[in-house]
Design an enzyme around this catalytic site. Structure first.
Site, PDB file in Angstrom:
ATOM      1  N   ASN A   1       0.832  -1.196   0.000  1.00  0.00           N
ATOM      2  CA  ASN A   1       0.000   0.000   0.000  1.00  0.00           C
ATOM      3  C   ASN A   1       0.872   1.252   0.000  1.00  0.00           C
ATOM      4  O   ASN A   1       1.970   1.280   0.549  1.00  0.00           O
ATOM      5  CB  ASN A   1      -1.005   0.002   1.153  1.00  0.00           C
ATOM      6  CG  ASN A   1      -0.401  -0.051   2.539  1.00  0.00           C
ATOM      7  OD1 ASN A   1       0.546  -0.785   2.796  1.00  0.00           O
ATOM      8  ND2 ASN A   1      -0.973   0.712   3.459  1.00  0.00           N
TER       9      ASN A   1
ATOM     10  N   GLU B   1       0.207   5.343   0.627  1.00  0.00           N
ATOM     11  CA  GLU B   1      -0.707   6.413   1.017  1.00  0.00           C
ATOM     12  C   GLU B   1      -0.141   7.769   0.602  1.00  0.00           C
ATOM     13  O   GLU B   1       1.055   7.905   0.342  1.00  0.00           O
ATOM     14  CB  GLU B   1      -0.890   6.433   2.540  1.00  0.00           C
ATOM     15  CG  GLU B   1      -1.517   5.190   3.104  1.00  0.00           C
ATOM     16  CD  GLU B   1      -1.605   5.220   4.620  1.00  0.00           C
ATOM     17  OE1 GLU B   1      -2.272   4.336   5.155  1.00  0.00           O
ATOM     18  OE2 GLU B   1      -0.994   6.104   5.271  1.00  0.00           O
TER      19      GLU B   1
ATOM     20  N   CYS C   1      -3.896   0.489  -2.764  1.00  0.00           N
ATOM     21  CA  CYS C   1      -3.841  -0.718  -1.942  1.00  0.00           C
ATOM     22  C   CYS C   1      -2.789  -1.697  -2.460  1.00  0.00           C
ATOM     23  O   CYS C   1      -2.454  -1.702  -3.653  1.00  0.00           O
ATOM     24  CB  CYS C   1      -5.202  -1.400  -1.922  1.00  0.00           C
ATOM     25  SG  CYS C   1      -6.482  -0.462  -1.078  1.00  0.00           S
TER      26      CYS C   1
ATOM     27  N   GLU D   1      -3.043  -4.933  -2.895  1.00  0.00           N
ATOM     28  CA  GLU D   1      -3.604  -5.849  -3.879  1.00  0.00           C
ATOM     29  C   GLU D   1      -3.667  -5.195  -5.258  1.00  0.00           C
ATOM     30  O   GLU D   1      -3.356  -5.826  -6.267  1.00  0.00           O
ATOM     31  CB  GLU D   1      -4.999  -6.312  -3.454  1.00  0.00           C
ATOM     32  CG  GLU D   1      -5.022  -7.070  -2.139  1.00  0.00           C
ATOM     33  CD  GLU D   1      -5.212  -6.184  -0.920  1.00  0.00           C
ATOM     34  OE1 GLU D   1      -5.720  -6.698   0.088  1.00  0.00           O
ATOM     35  OE2 GLU D   1      -4.860  -4.973  -0.955  1.00  0.00           O
TER      36      GLU D   1
ATOM     37  N   CYS E   1      -9.817  -5.368   1.399  1.00  0.00           N
ATOM     38  CA  CYS E   1     -10.934  -4.440   1.593  1.00  0.00           C
ATOM     39  C   CYS E   1     -11.975  -4.676   0.490  1.00  0.00           C
ATOM     40  O   CYS E   1     -11.735  -5.431  -0.457  1.00  0.00           O
ATOM     41  CB  CYS E   1     -10.431  -2.995   1.565  1.00  0.00           C
ATOM     42  SG  CYS E   1      -9.898  -2.400  -0.065  1.00  0.00           S
TER      43      CYS E   1
ATOM     44  N   CYS F   1     -10.764  -3.894  -3.062  1.00  0.00           N
ATOM     45  CA  CYS F   1      -9.794  -4.876  -3.557  1.00  0.00           C
ATOM     46  C   CYS F   1     -10.457  -6.218  -3.845  1.00  0.00           C
ATOM     47  O   CYS F   1     -10.036  -6.940  -4.744  1.00  0.00           O
ATOM     48  CB  CYS F   1      -8.637  -5.028  -2.580  1.00  0.00           C
ATOM     49  SG  CYS F   1      -7.510  -3.621  -2.666  1.00  0.00           S
TER      50      CYS F   1
END
Length: 131
Positions: free
Chosen positions: A42, A44, A53, A55, A90, A93
């Site tokens: 990930n 940010e 993310c 994934e 999530c 994802c």
């Protein structure tokens, strides 16, 4: 590649995550239909809605490398500096993975006690959206 080796790659790339805001790092490692491995972590930034993310990063690497299907994807997450813990994808994802999954795709994680959990897309995203 074994499930343990794939999860270890997810844990290793997790350490490269850029997550100064949430301090929750995630790594993902997947195997495509050609047996190639792709990883992502990930990333940010201050505009929270623009987070990438793990994934999504691994899937992007797979597509860039010519892969079309996810056979297995391992996900490892946790607070920075702590051991990884059970971290299923999530919602967004789950939809991303589903785009490249089939009925045999496995999503694997380990819980805090190092117990394996393996999910199908149908288990993680029942009645998923398809065009």
């Amino acid at each position: 590649m074994t499930d343990d080796e794939l999860l270890e790659l997810a844990r290793k790339v997790r350490d490269q995550a850029h997550c100064p805001y949430s301090r929750f790092s995630v790594g993902a490692a997947l195997i495509d239909e050609n047996g190639r491995v792709h990883v992502g972590c990930n990333v940010e930034n201050a505009a929270y809605s623009n987070v990438s993310c793990a994934e999504a990063g691994a899937i992007g690497a797979m597509v860039a490398g010519g892969g079309k299907r996810i056979v297995t994807i391992a996900v490892a997450g946790g607070n920075m500096g702590e051991k990884s813990r059970a971290c299923t994808p999530c919602g967004g994802c789950r939809q991303r993975i589903d785009e490249f999954a089939d009925e045999n795709t496995r999503i694997i994680v380990k819980d805090d006690d190092e117990n394996w959990h393996s999910y199908s897309m149908a288990e993680l995203l029942p009645s998923s959206f398809h065009l």
